[in-house]
Scaffold this motif. Sequence first.
Motif, PDB file in Angstrom:
ATOM      1  N   PRO A 124       0.714  -1.165   0.080  1.00  0.00           N
ATOM      2  CA  PRO A 124       0.025  -0.208   0.378  1.00  0.00           C
ATOM      3  C   PRO A 124       1.070   0.836  -0.006  1.00  0.00           C
ATOM      4  O   PRO A 124       0.359   2.217  -1.064  1.00  0.00           O
ATOM      5  CB  PRO A 124      -0.914  -0.120   1.255  1.00  0.00           C
ATOM      6  N   ALA A 125       1.976   1.396   0.836  1.00  0.00           N
ATOM      7  CA  ALA A 125       2.346   3.170   1.044  1.00  0.00           C
ATOM      8  C   ALA A 125       3.645   2.710  -0.717  1.00  0.00           C
ATOM      9  O   ALA A 125       3.394   3.969  -0.634  1.00  0.00           O
ATOM     10  CB  ALA A 125       3.371   2.537   1.669  1.00  0.00           C
ATOM     11  N   GLN A 126       4.059   1.631  -1.630  1.00  0.00           N
ATOM     12  CA  GLN A 126       4.241   1.596  -2.295  1.00  0.00           C
ATOM     13  C   GLN A 126       3.328   2.807  -3.198  1.00  0.00           C
ATOM     14  O   GLN A 126       3.644   3.126  -4.423  1.00  0.00           O
ATOM     15  CB  GLN A 126       4.525   0.591  -3.536  1.00  0.00           C
ATOM     16  N   ARG A 127       2.056   2.004  -3.343  1.00  0.00           N
ATOM     17  CA  ARG A 127       0.460   2.793  -4.086  1.00  0.00           C
ATOM     18  C   ARG A 127       0.360   4.389  -4.334  1.00  0.00           C
ATOM     19  O   ARG A 127       0.605   4.734  -5.171  1.00  0.00           O
ATOM     20  CB  ARG A 127      -0.628   1.791  -3.941  1.00  0.00           C
ATOM     21  N   GLU A 128       0.450   4.398  -2.908  1.00  0.00           N
ATOM     22  CA  GLU A 128       0.697   5.255  -2.336  1.00  0.00           C
ATOM     23  C   GLU A 128       2.054   6.784  -2.602  1.00  0.00           C
ATOM     24  O   GLU A 128       1.099   7.716  -3.078  1.00  0.00           O
ATOM     25  CB  GLU A 128       0.050   5.970  -1.355  1.00  0.00           C
ATOM     26  N   ALA A 180       3.007  10.981  -6.174  1.00  0.00           N
ATOM     27  CA  ALA A 180       4.210  11.416  -7.677  1.00  0.00           C
ATOM     28  C   ALA A 180       3.621  11.457  -9.060  1.00  0.00           C
ATOM     29  O   ALA A 180       4.131  12.539  -9.792  1.00  0.00           O
ATOM     30  CB  ALA A 180       5.232  10.512  -7.953  1.00  0.00           C
ATOM     31  N   LEU A 181       1.849  11.134  -8.953  1.00  0.00           N
ATOM     32  CA  LEU A 181       1.848  11.083 -10.819  1.00  0.00           C
ATOM     33  C   LEU A 181       1.369  12.494 -11.090  1.00  0.00           C
ATOM     34  O   LEU A 181       1.814  13.212 -12.274  1.00  0.00           O
ATOM     35  CB  LEU A 181       0.409  10.773 -10.838  1.00  0.00           C
ATOM     36  N   PRO A 182       1.317  13.885 -10.245  1.00  0.00           N
ATOM     37  CA  PRO A 182       0.839  15.158 -10.358  1.00  0.00           C
ATOM     38  C   PRO A 182       2.435  15.553 -10.498  1.00  0.00           C
ATOM     39  O   PRO A 182       2.858  16.308 -11.774  1.00  0.00           O
ATOM     40  CB  PRO A 182       0.486  16.436  -8.895  1.00  0.00           C
ATOM     41  N   ALA A 183       3.662  15.312 -10.024  1.00  0.00           N
ATOM     42  CA  ALA A 183       4.717  15.399  -9.678  1.00  0.00           C
ATOM     43  C   ALA A 183       5.273  15.215 -11.209  1.00  0.00           C
ATOM     44  O   ALA A 183       5.930  16.158 -12.177  1.00  0.00           O
ATOM     45  CB  ALA A 183       6.080  15.369  -8.768  1.00  0.00           C
TER      46      ALA A 183
END
Length: 154
Positions: free
Chosen positions: A129-133, A138-141
Amino acid sequence: MGELGMDDAALAAGVVEVAPQLHRVLERRADADFEHPKPPEVQLAVLRLVQERPGATVREVADELQLKPNNASALVSAMVTAGMVRKEPDQRDRRVVHLYVTDEARGRAEAAQALFTGYVAAALGALEPAQREAIRAALPALGALAREIRAAGR
């Protein structure tokens, strides 16, 4: 802009390394699973652009994809011949044509996108879950990074 520190340089190198890896693994999976021949990446970029902006002109395609106008024109002509896009003349200026994705090309693009989305969703499901989060955060950046690189190249 300030000079990149060692951490930033390593981050930049990591992004440069992982982006094409992700693209390649998705492409290879799709090549094996998709029933139609995959168009070249530049044609897919035109399809995405024209789907987002129906009625775009060849000039807009050239500008947006950073192509020479004559190359964009030849590319669009090949895509018209292949039945991927159709041209409609402008009502006021017959020298200008507006582009639209054909129903067949739209269906194939949606099927290919569904494959890609499925691959990524399955892989995300296998992550912690932490990796997915972290990826979600990171997507907007990453989008901003892509826009910055593009703007710097103009």
